[in-house]
Design a protein around this motif. Structure first.
Motif, PDB file in Angstrom:
ATOM      1  N   ILE A 211      25.247  44.180  53.108  1.00 20.78           N
ATOM      2  CA  ILE A 211      25.412  43.281  52.263  1.00 20.78           C
ATOM      3  C   ILE A 211      25.565  43.887  50.811  1.00 20.78           C
ATOM      4  CG2 ILE A 211      24.345  41.087  51.014  1.00 20.78           C
ATOM      5  CD1 ILE A 211      25.493  40.449  53.592  1.00 20.78           C
ATOM      6  N   ASN A 212      24.597  44.638  50.680  1.00 18.76           N
ATOM      7  CA  ASN A 212      24.554  45.304  49.312  1.00 18.76           C
ATOM      8  C   ASN A 212      25.909  46.051  48.926  1.00 18.76           C
ATOM      9  OD1 ASN A 212      21.963  44.416  48.619  1.00 18.76           O
ATOM     10  ND2 ASN A 212      21.065  46.216  49.156  1.00 18.76           N
ATOM     11  N   ARG A 213      26.467  46.774  49.860  1.00 13.21           N
ATOM     12  CA  ARG A 213      27.717  47.633  49.879  1.00 13.21           C
ATOM     13  C   ARG A 213      28.750  46.708  49.621  1.00 13.21           C
ATOM     14  NH1 ARG A 213      31.472  48.298  53.261  1.00 13.21           N
ATOM     15  NH2 ARG A 213      30.110  47.394  54.833  1.00 13.21           N
ATOM     16  N   MET A 214      29.065  45.427  50.298  1.00 10.66           N
ATOM     17  CA  MET A 214      30.044  44.548  50.331  1.00 10.66           C
ATOM     18  C   MET A 214      29.925  43.970  48.843  1.00 10.66           C
ATOM     19  SD  MET A 214      30.788  43.071  54.090  1.00 10.66           S
ATOM     20  CE  MET A 214      28.960  42.539  54.491  1.00 10.66           C
ATOM     21  N   THR A 215      28.590  43.706  48.503  1.00  7.68           N
ATOM     22  CA  THR A 215      28.650  42.986  47.211  1.00  7.68           C
ATOM     23  C   THR A 215      29.021  43.786  45.995  1.00  7.68           C
ATOM     24  OG1 THR A 215      26.895  41.657  48.128  1.00  7.68           O
ATOM     25  CG2 THR A 215      27.100  41.697  45.608  1.00  7.68           C
ATOM     26  N   LYS A 216      28.472  45.110  46.197  1.00  9.99           N
ATOM     27  CA  LYS A 216      28.864  46.133  45.056  1.00  9.99           C
ATOM     28  C   LYS A 216      30.584  46.434  44.844  1.00  9.99           C
ATOM     29  CE  LYS A 216      27.843  50.856  43.410  1.00  9.99           C
ATOM     30  NZ  LYS A 216      28.872  51.031  43.032  1.00  9.99           N
TER      31      LYS A 216
ATOM     32  N   ASP B 231      32.903  46.036  41.866  1.00 16.36           N
ATOM     33  CA  ASP B 231      33.523  47.249  41.441  1.00 16.36           C
ATOM     34  C   ASP B 231      35.203  47.087  41.184  1.00 16.36           C
ATOM     35  OD1 ASP B 231      31.201  48.619  40.988  1.00 16.36           O
ATOM     36  OD2 ASP B 231      31.468  49.681  42.976  1.00 16.36           O
ATOM     37  N   ARG B 232      35.402  45.837  41.854  1.00 14.22           N
ATOM     38  CA  ARG B 232      36.821  45.774  41.676  1.00 14.22           C
ATOM     39  C   ARG B 232      37.252  45.549  40.225  1.00 14.22           C
ATOM     40  NH1 ARG B 232      37.789  41.074  46.579  1.00 14.22           N
ATOM     41  NH2 ARG B 232      37.287  42.431  48.389  1.00 14.22           N
ATOM     42  N   PRO B 233      38.519  46.333  39.905  1.00  7.73           N
ATOM     43  CA  PRO B 233      38.868  46.227  38.422  1.00  7.73           C
ATOM     44  C   PRO B 233      39.570  44.710  38.220  1.00  7.73           C
ATOM     45  CG  PRO B 233      40.577  47.478  39.739  1.00  7.73           C
ATOM     46  CD  PRO B 233      39.521  46.860  40.715  1.00  7.73           C
ATOM     47  N   VAL B 234      39.434  44.324  36.763  1.00  4.70           N
ATOM     48  CA  VAL B 234      40.055  43.170  36.067  1.00  4.70           C
ATOM     49  C   VAL B 234      40.745  43.623  34.877  1.00  4.70           C
ATOM     50  CG1 VAL B 234      39.676  40.828  35.814  1.00  4.70           C
ATOM     51  CG2 VAL B 234      38.419  41.872  37.070  1.00  4.70           C
ATOM     52  N   ASP B 235      41.887  44.573  35.226  1.00  5.89           N
ATOM     53  CA  ASP B 235      42.255  45.246  33.884  1.00  5.89           C
ATOM     54  C   ASP B 235      43.051  44.338  32.992  1.00  5.89           C
ATOM     55  OD1 ASP B 235      41.019  47.652  34.684  1.00  5.89           O
ATOM     56  OD2 ASP B 235      42.759  48.332  36.119  1.00  5.89           O
ATOM     57  N   ASP B 236      43.794  43.531  33.587  1.00  5.03           N
ATOM     58  CA  ASP B 236      44.688  42.638  32.731  1.00  5.03           C
ATOM     59  C   ASP B 236      43.810  41.507  31.883  1.00  5.03           C
ATOM     60  OD1 ASP B 236      43.836  41.318  35.163  1.00  5.03           O
ATOM     61  OD2 ASP B 236      45.425  39.924  34.942  1.00  5.03           O
ATOM     62  N   LEU B 237      42.451  41.342  32.237  1.00  7.61           N
ATOM     63  CA  LEU B 237      41.743  40.229  31.208  1.00  7.61           C
ATOM     64  C   LEU B 237      40.967  41.015  30.351  1.00  7.61           C
ATOM     65  CD1 LEU B 237      41.097  37.732  34.124  1.00  7.61           C
ATOM     66  CD2 LEU B 237      43.070  37.901  32.484  1.00  7.61           C
TER      67      LEU B 237
ATOM     68  N   PRO C 168      23.114  43.706  32.016  1.00  7.86           N
ATOM     69  CA  PRO C 168      24.425  43.105  32.557  1.00  7.86           C
ATOM     70  C   PRO C 168      24.136  42.650  34.076  1.00  7.86           C
ATOM     71  CG  PRO C 168      24.043  45.648  33.110  1.00  7.86           C
ATOM     72  CD  PRO C 168      22.908  44.938  32.039  1.00  7.86           C
ATOM     73  N   VAL C 169      24.748  41.964  34.632  1.00  9.59           N
ATOM     74  CA  VAL C 169      24.796  41.422  36.054  1.00  9.59           C
ATOM     75  C   VAL C 169      25.442  42.265  36.806  1.00  9.59           C
ATOM     76  CG1 VAL C 169      25.285  39.456  37.485  1.00  9.59           C
ATOM     77  CG2 VAL C 169      24.985  39.006  34.947  1.00  9.59           C
ATOM     78  N   THR C 170      24.544  42.568  37.905  1.00  9.77           N
ATOM     79  CA  THR C 170      25.140  43.612  38.959  1.00  9.77           C
ATOM     80  C   THR C 170      24.893  43.191  40.271  1.00  9.77           C
ATOM     81  OG1 THR C 170      22.859  44.706  38.940  1.00  9.77           O
ATOM     82  CG2 THR C 170      24.589  45.596  37.156  1.00  9.77           C
ATOM     83  N   ALA C 171      25.122  43.838  41.297  1.00 10.45           N
ATOM     84  CA  ALA C 171      24.912  43.362  42.775  1.00 10.45           C
ATOM     85  C   ALA C 171      23.411  43.469  43.062  1.00 10.45           C
ATOM     86  CB  ALA C 171      25.711  44.307  43.609  1.00 10.45           C
TER      87      ALA C 171
ATOM     88  N   VAL D 287      34.611  39.826  40.263  1.00  8.53           N
ATOM     89  CA  VAL D 287      33.307  39.462  39.556  1.00  8.53           C
ATOM     90  C   VAL D 287      33.249  40.046  38.261  1.00  8.53           C
ATOM     91  CG1 VAL D 287      30.828  39.327  39.904  1.00  8.53           C
ATOM     92  CG2 VAL D 287      32.350  38.842  41.771  1.00  8.53           C
ATOM     93  N   VAL D 288      33.007  39.577  37.288  1.00  5.19           N
ATOM     94  CA  VAL D 288      32.942  40.361  36.057  1.00  5.19           C
ATOM     95  C   VAL D 288      31.733  39.798  35.514  1.00  5.19           C
ATOM     96  CG1 VAL D 288      33.825  40.141  33.727  1.00  5.19           C
ATOM     97  CG2 VAL D 288      35.419  39.998  35.636  1.00  5.19           C
ATOM     98  N   SER D 289      31.032  40.945  34.755  1.00  4.72           N
ATOM     99  CA  SER D 289      29.821  40.697  34.013  1.00  4.72           C
ATOM    100  C   SER D 289      30.303  40.699  32.531  1.00  4.72           C
ATOM    101  CB  SER D 289      28.945  42.034  34.324  1.00  4.72           C
ATOM    102  OG  SER D 289      27.644  41.956  33.664  1.00  4.72           O
ATOM    103  N   ILE D 290      29.862  39.744  31.867  1.00  3.88           N
ATOM    104  CA  ILE D 290      30.112  39.523  30.273  1.00  3.88           C
ATOM    105  C   ILE D 290      29.168  40.175  29.606  1.00  3.88           C
ATOM    106  CG2 ILE D 290      30.774  38.015  28.532  1.00  3.88           C
ATOM    107  CD1 ILE D 290      31.454  35.899  30.726  1.00  3.88           C
TER     108      ILE D 290
END
Length: 550
Positions: free
Chosen positions: A376-381, A385-391, A512-515, A542-545
């Motif tokens: 679960i930790n691996r899949m959540t991380k 980690d997926r990028p949101v480069d356009d926002l 920051p919000v992390t897994a 998922v984004v940590s603001i």
């Protein structure tokens, strides 16, 4: 012609732990009850203990009902036999864990002390012996936004995929399957059907020597690794043992007193009627009388913690069971969107006991295998980690509440702020919040300022209800398009489903919000939701603001 060996007698078997004396395994009332005999015996040359008797009633319970319906007096007595034969396995297990096996006959299971029963022993045997392609029945509890227990049966047998099982967040408590147990003396080397839950139902030998050999085979099998294709079924298990639950409650009590464990608030979203943000909440029994009035916003762990801290150490756990919280749509607390939900169902807790990891979810205890936690930790991380480069998310200023930040975010990204702007449909008459910010490419952004996991779980609840409605309900999509256009936005990009769902969280205080900051079952919900949406080609990010520097 070779004579076929007679098949064994199908028997229900329990595995018991902590048995220093055989009488520890039996409920005291049956040791003292008239009509029940208990004595030391031998099975082969191995010490054993026999308890046998009958439960009798002068009049069956249903007699009074029939008498009332017909006017004719009906008096039927009943006798129910019950027997248990206790015997030890061979080897070092006896000294180390006080292991004993209970062979149950008739209503014999009623005689056993529940706190001594080895939880899911039969399930663990099935996971190690069943033919993975010949599962016939599974009972599954699903830990997601709609916590549910279901039993599915495929008489001819199938694999996990055929049952739709094998995902994270699924606890299998009962398995019926065809198994290969060639070392059982009466199996004749042929596959046989077994039923495994807390108990195991399997044909045992007909002689003392055969039964002892059977029990030793089962004990050895437990020490083996589960079958690779069924291993996932062992990674999450509901805790049924009353003694273990009591010890876990003691662990939680210590955490509430500030000693050990990870405790916080989680949103019991499957018990809330809509996904909008409540404007108020009404506690009952959380504070002394006169202080349980309507409170603004939604519950925060800091408030709950402060209320519990007013109680003396050792008395806070009881408040979880006596207090409740009801959510309301309006600020006055007159339009409930939930029932009065017991406080225990709001609490998230994780801790270790006897080298095992346990978690409190929706008021119930679950044991979590370390492999499951790592998975679960691996899949959540990976999701984080997926990028949101356009926002490019603007920083969250200390003075900003969610409403202010959502307006700023919509302006920065060229979207429409839909915070607290509900849409109603035939299926959602009370309204749902589609998202906090809608972008022209059909991206739905859900924003939450989190305090531990409570707000995070609320965010997941909102996102799932919204995405499910927009993927499956044409009326919901049309209502959302109309709302976007009315606010001056561009809804042309919203076709048959959203393009993307973004879960944006801000923790505050420069953290920051992390897994790692989320409770395990919040991660389970996140992983399940992401998988469900991506099966429909809706990507999840998922984004940590970040917060603005002071």
């Amino acid at each position: 012609m070779v004579e076929k060996k007679q098949s064994g007698r199908r028997t229900t078997i329990y595995r018991l732990t902590g048995i220093s004396d055989f009488e520890d395994a039996i409920r005291r009332k049956y040791l003292d009850r008239e009509g029940f005999d208990h004595r030391s015996v031998e099975v082969g040359k191995r010490p054993a203990y026999l308890v046998a008797g009958a439960m009798s009633k002068d009049t069956a319970d249903w007699c009074s009902t029939v008498t009332a319906l017909t006017g004719d007096t009906v008096e039927i007595s009943g006798v129910t036999p019950a027997g248990v034969l206790l015997v030890r396995p061979s080897g070092d297990q006896v000294a180390e864990g006080g292991i004993a096996y209970a062979l149950s006959y008739g209503m014999g299971f009623q005689l056993l002390e529940p706190s001594r029963i080895d939880n899911l022993f039969g399930q663990r045997i099935a996971i190690r012996a069943a033919d993975p392609g010949k599962l016939r029945s599974l009972t599954v509890t699903t830990m997601d936004e709609r916590s549910r227990t279901s039993r599915a049966t495929i008489p001819q047998g199938d694999g996990l995929l055929g049952f739709g099982v094998g995902d994270v967040g699924e606890a299998v408590s009962r398995i019926v399957a065809i198994a290969d147990l060639p070392n059982l003396p009466r199996s004749a080397g042929e596959p046989l059907q077994i039923r495994g839950s807390d108990a195991l139902n399997v044909p045992l030998g007909l002689t003392a020597e055969e039964v002892l050999a059977d029990l030793d085979v089962l004990e050895d099998l437990l020490a083996a690794d589960p079958l690779p294709s069924l291993k996932i079924l062992e990674q999450l298990a509901a805790v049924k043992n009353p003694e273990t639950r009591e010890r876990l409650d003691e662990l939680l009590s210590s955490a509430l007193d500030g000693v050990g464990g990870n405790v916080g608030l989680a949103w019991p979203h499957e018990r809330v009627d809509e996904n909008g943000t409540p404007d108020s909440w009404v506690p009952t029994g959380l504070w002394p009388r006169g202080r349980n009035g309507v409170r603004p916003g939604h519950p925060e762990w800091s408030e709950i913690r402060a209320a519990l801290d007013e109680l003396p150490a050792g008395r806070r756990l009881a408040r979880l069971d006596s207090a409740s919280i009801q959510l309301c749509r309006d600020a006055e607390g007159e339009q409930p969107i939930s029932q009065a939900i017991p406080l225990r169902r709001w609490v998230a807790f994780e801790g270790d006991l006897d080298g095992r990891t346990y978690a409190l979810y929706d008021g119930s205890w679950y044991q979590i295998h370390h492999d499951y936690v790592e998975n679960i930790n691996r899949m959540t991380k990976e999701l984080f980690d997926r990028p949101v480069d356009d926002l490019d998310f603007p920083e969250w200023h200390v003075a900003d509440d969610e409403e202010a930040y959502n307006k700023a975010l919509a302006a920065a990204l060229g979207g429409v702020c839909l915070d607290r702007k509900l849409i109603t449909t035939d299926l959602h008459r009370r309204g749902i919040e589609a998202c906090d910010v809608y972008l022209p490419d059909a991206t739905l952004i859900h924003v939450k300022k989190t305090e531990k996991s409570a707000a995070a779980s609320h965010l997941l609840a909102q996102a799932l209800v919204s995405a499910d409605a927009l993927c499956n309900d044409a009326q919901a999509r049309e209502k959302l398009r109309s709302r976007i256009k009315a606010l001056g936005g561009n809804a042309d990009g919203l076709a048959s489903k959203p393009l993307r769902v973004v879960l944006a969280m801000h923790r505050g205080e420069g953290k920051p919000v992390t897994a790692e900051t989320l409770f395990t079952f919040i991660k389970v919900n996140l992983v399940r939701q992401a998988a469900s949406l991506e099966e429909r080609s809706v990507s999840v990010r998922v984004v940590s603001i970040e917060g603005a520097s002071a």
